[in-house]
Design a protein around this motif. Structure first.
Motif, PDB file in Angstrom:
ATOM      1  N   ALA A 131      38.231  35.489  45.108  1.00  0.00           N
ATOM      2  CA  ALA A 131      37.232  36.476  44.686  1.00  0.00           C
ATOM      3  C   ALA A 131      37.917  37.740  44.181  1.00  0.00           C
ATOM      4  CB  ALA A 131      36.306  36.811  45.842  1.00  0.00           C
ATOM      5  N   VAL A 132      37.177  38.479  43.327  1.00  0.00           N
ATOM      6  CA  VAL A 132      37.723  39.700  42.709  1.00  0.00           C
ATOM      7  C   VAL A 132      36.668  40.800  42.766  1.00  0.00           C
ATOM      8  CG1 VAL A 132      38.519  40.713  40.523  1.00  0.00           C
ATOM      9  CG2 VAL A 132      39.135  38.362  41.077  1.00  0.00           C
ATOM     10  N   LEU A 133      37.075  42.007  43.187  1.00  0.00           N
ATOM     11  CA  LEU A 133      36.223  43.200  43.102  1.00  0.00           C
ATOM     12  C   LEU A 133      37.046  44.260  42.366  1.00  0.00           C
ATOM     13  CD1 LEU A 133      33.589  44.669  43.930  1.00  0.00           C
ATOM     14  CD2 LEU A 133      34.762  45.363  46.026  1.00  0.00           C
ATOM     15  N   ALA A 134      36.491  44.836  41.314  1.00  0.00           N
ATOM     16  CA  ALA A 134      37.328  45.731  40.503  1.00  0.00           C
ATOM     17  C   ALA A 134      36.533  46.893  39.911  1.00  0.00           C
ATOM     18  CB  ALA A 134      37.975  44.933  39.368  1.00  0.00           C
ATOM     19  N   ALA A 186      37.442  38.091  35.379  1.00  0.00           N
ATOM     20  CA  ALA A 186      36.718  38.461  36.608  1.00  0.00           C
ATOM     21  C   ALA A 186      36.843  39.962  36.878  1.00  0.00           C
ATOM     22  CB  ALA A 186      37.261  37.650  37.793  1.00  0.00           C
ATOM     23  N   VAL A 187      38.002  40.538  36.594  1.00  0.00           N
ATOM     24  CA  VAL A 187      38.192  41.987  36.768  1.00  0.00           C
ATOM     25  C   VAL A 187      37.203  42.736  35.870  1.00  0.00           C
ATOM     26  CG1 VAL A 187      39.772  43.904  36.227  1.00  0.00           C
ATOM     27  CG2 VAL A 187      40.591  41.953  37.568  1.00  0.00           C
ATOM     28  N   VAL A 247      33.226  39.092  42.056  1.00  0.00           N
ATOM     29  CA  VAL A 247      33.102  37.814  41.334  1.00  0.00           C
ATOM     30  C   VAL A 247      33.779  36.742  42.189  1.00  0.00           C
ATOM     31  CG1 VAL A 247      33.849  36.523  39.289  1.00  0.00           C
ATOM     32  CG2 VAL A 247      33.099  38.900  39.062  1.00  0.00           C
ATOM     33  N   VAL A 248      33.042  35.691  42.508  1.00  0.00           N
ATOM     34  CA  VAL A 248      33.612  34.585  43.277  1.00  0.00           C
ATOM     35  C   VAL A 248      34.092  33.535  42.283  1.00  0.00           C
ATOM     36  CG1 VAL A 248      33.148  32.808  45.004  1.00  0.00           C
ATOM     37  CG2 VAL A 248      32.120  35.081  45.224  1.00  0.00           C
ATOM     38  N   LEU A 249      35.347  33.113  42.429  1.00  0.00           N
ATOM     39  CA  LEU A 249      35.932  32.192  41.440  1.00  0.00           C
ATOM     40  C   LEU A 249      35.772  30.736  41.864  1.00  0.00           C
ATOM     41  CD1 LEU A 249      38.969  34.498  40.950  1.00  0.00           C
ATOM     42  CD2 LEU A 249      37.420  33.850  39.105  1.00  0.00           C
TER      43      LEU A 249
END
Ligand SMILES: NC(=O)c1ccc[n+]([C@@H]2O[C@H](COP(=O)([O-])OP(=O)(O)OC[C@H]3O[C@@H](n4cnc5c(N)ncnc54)[C@H](O)[C@@H]3O)[C@@H](O)[C@H]2O)c1
Length: 351
Positions: free
Chosen positions: A202-205, A338-339, A349-351
């Motif tokens: 997952a990504v949080l940006a 995702a970033v 964003v969950v990959l």
């Protein structure tokens, strides 16, 4: 010694490094160059004694003598010649980032077949600190891996801002700003020294544009970020913080770290810093700490810039994968997408 016949498309700043490395290599024949502008192509051909000069990519791609191409054009112009080159049976090395987004990289993978498709995001892994760090990570010496940290902040001293190319901070021409330009190298460096074993989860940006005093000095159309902060988790339990900024209010900071339960690696990704390029910091059996310099000076800018094209030629001639395959470039591209997506929505964003 067998040689591969290489053509370079795009004869700008970064192509000079490719041409110089190719001209010195015993395994590369630089047979053709192409640029839409006359002067850069002619100059490159004269400097490196390249027999054929084109001003239309199709002519170079249709040339049966060219076995492999280096795409050193701006990012939005790479997918079309890459697909055409693969279709014509030519190997492809793309500058970084490989494409505007993951969908473009997926198309390149589908077109590649058994040809070599390589990426210049591998550039920084030709330095000695990357090789030694990879060996230590493979040995398990760090214990259970916990955190990766990339912090690279460049202060606001940019006297040449007006001369920067238009594509550099353009979403339309480059796919994004500093995340697209440099985040891809950070991700390649950190995931590559971990032997591409980490699976993003997952990504949080968040992203930020240039500080007000710089906006009117930038080329028209500069709408992309100059500052990115991202938190990335991986299925293996390790997490990464990635912060990159240019034109920043704070002073220079540059750290690439991997912290395990028992030991940590602290690295420099670029040459020329005053710090050692690789430090090992560990907790000893009695609970005390020890710091060792493992690599003081891991190599030069020339090592970085010549690495990808030399590896590309060797991969073709030795029938092996390049240092960064298109599948690995796809992971980087998916993380970059995702970033940007998370930065836009403010949600993970969950990959
Ligand atoms: N400058 C660097 O140090 C550096 C380092 C690593 C990677 N890169 C990457 O390499 C790419 C190119 O960067 P650069 O700094 O060399 O840019 P640049 O603007 O200096 O050069 C790009 C060249 O491509 C030519 N060009 C444009 N459209 C073309 C086309 N259709 N066919 C042939 N030539 C065409 C331009 O005329 C120009 O000469 C970028 O994606 C960048 O991220 C640059």
């Amino acid at each position: 010694m067998p040689k591969v016949n290489v053509g370079i498309i795009g004869c700008g700043a970064t192509a000079q490094f490719h041409a110089r490395a190719a001209a010195r290599s015993p395994r590369i024949n630089l047979v053709a160059v192409s640029d839409v502008k006359t002067d850069p192509a002619r100059q490159m051909a004269n400097t490196y004694k390249v027999p054929k000069v084109y001003h239309n990519d199709d002519e170079l791609l249709d040339d049966p003598e060219v076995q492999a191409v280096v795409l050193a054009v701006p990012t939005h112009l790479r997918a079309a010649p890459a697909l055409k080159a693969f279709g014509a049976g030519k190997h492809v090395l793309t500058e970084k980032p490989v494409g505007m987004n993951a969908a473009e990289v997926q198309k390149m993978i589908a077109a590649r077949g058994r040809l070599v498709g390589a990426s210049c995001t591998s550039r920084n892994r030709f330095l000695r600190q990357a090789t030694v760090a990879a060996e230590i990570l493979a040995s398990g010496k760090l214990g259970h891996l916990r955190r990766m940290r990339v912090t690279c902040i460049w202060p606001a001293t940019r006297p040449t801002l007006e001369k920067e190319p238009v594509w550099r901070l353009s979403k339309k021409l480059n796919g994004g700003g500093i995340m697209a330009n440099w985040g891809c190298c950070d991700l390649d460096f950190m995931l590559g020294i971990n032997a591409w074993k980490l699976k993003p989860k997952a990504v949080l940006a968040a992203t930020y544009g240039p500080p007000a005093p710089f906006i009117k000095r930038l080329p028209k159309g500069s709408d992309a970020e100059t500052h990115v902060a991202a938190f990335i988790t991986f299925q293996e339990g390790i997490s990464m913080t990635l912060e990159r900024a240019e034109m920043n209010s704070s002073g220079k900071i540059s750290t690439w770290e991997i912290a395990g339960e028992m030991a940590s690696l602290r690295m420099e990704m670029n040459p020329g810093s005053h710090n050692p390029d690789l430090l090992l910091e560990e907790i000893l059996a009695d609970g005390s700490r020890r710091t060792q310099v493992l690599v003081k000076d891991g190599g030069s800018m020339e090592d970085i810039h010549s690495g990808p094209v030399i590896d590309f030629a060797n991969a073709i001639l030795d029938n092996r994968p390049p240092k960064t395959t298109l599948e690995q470039a796809l992971i980087i591209s998916q993380l970059t997408d995702a970033v940007y997506s998370s930065a836009q929505t403010g949600l993970p964003v969950v990959l």
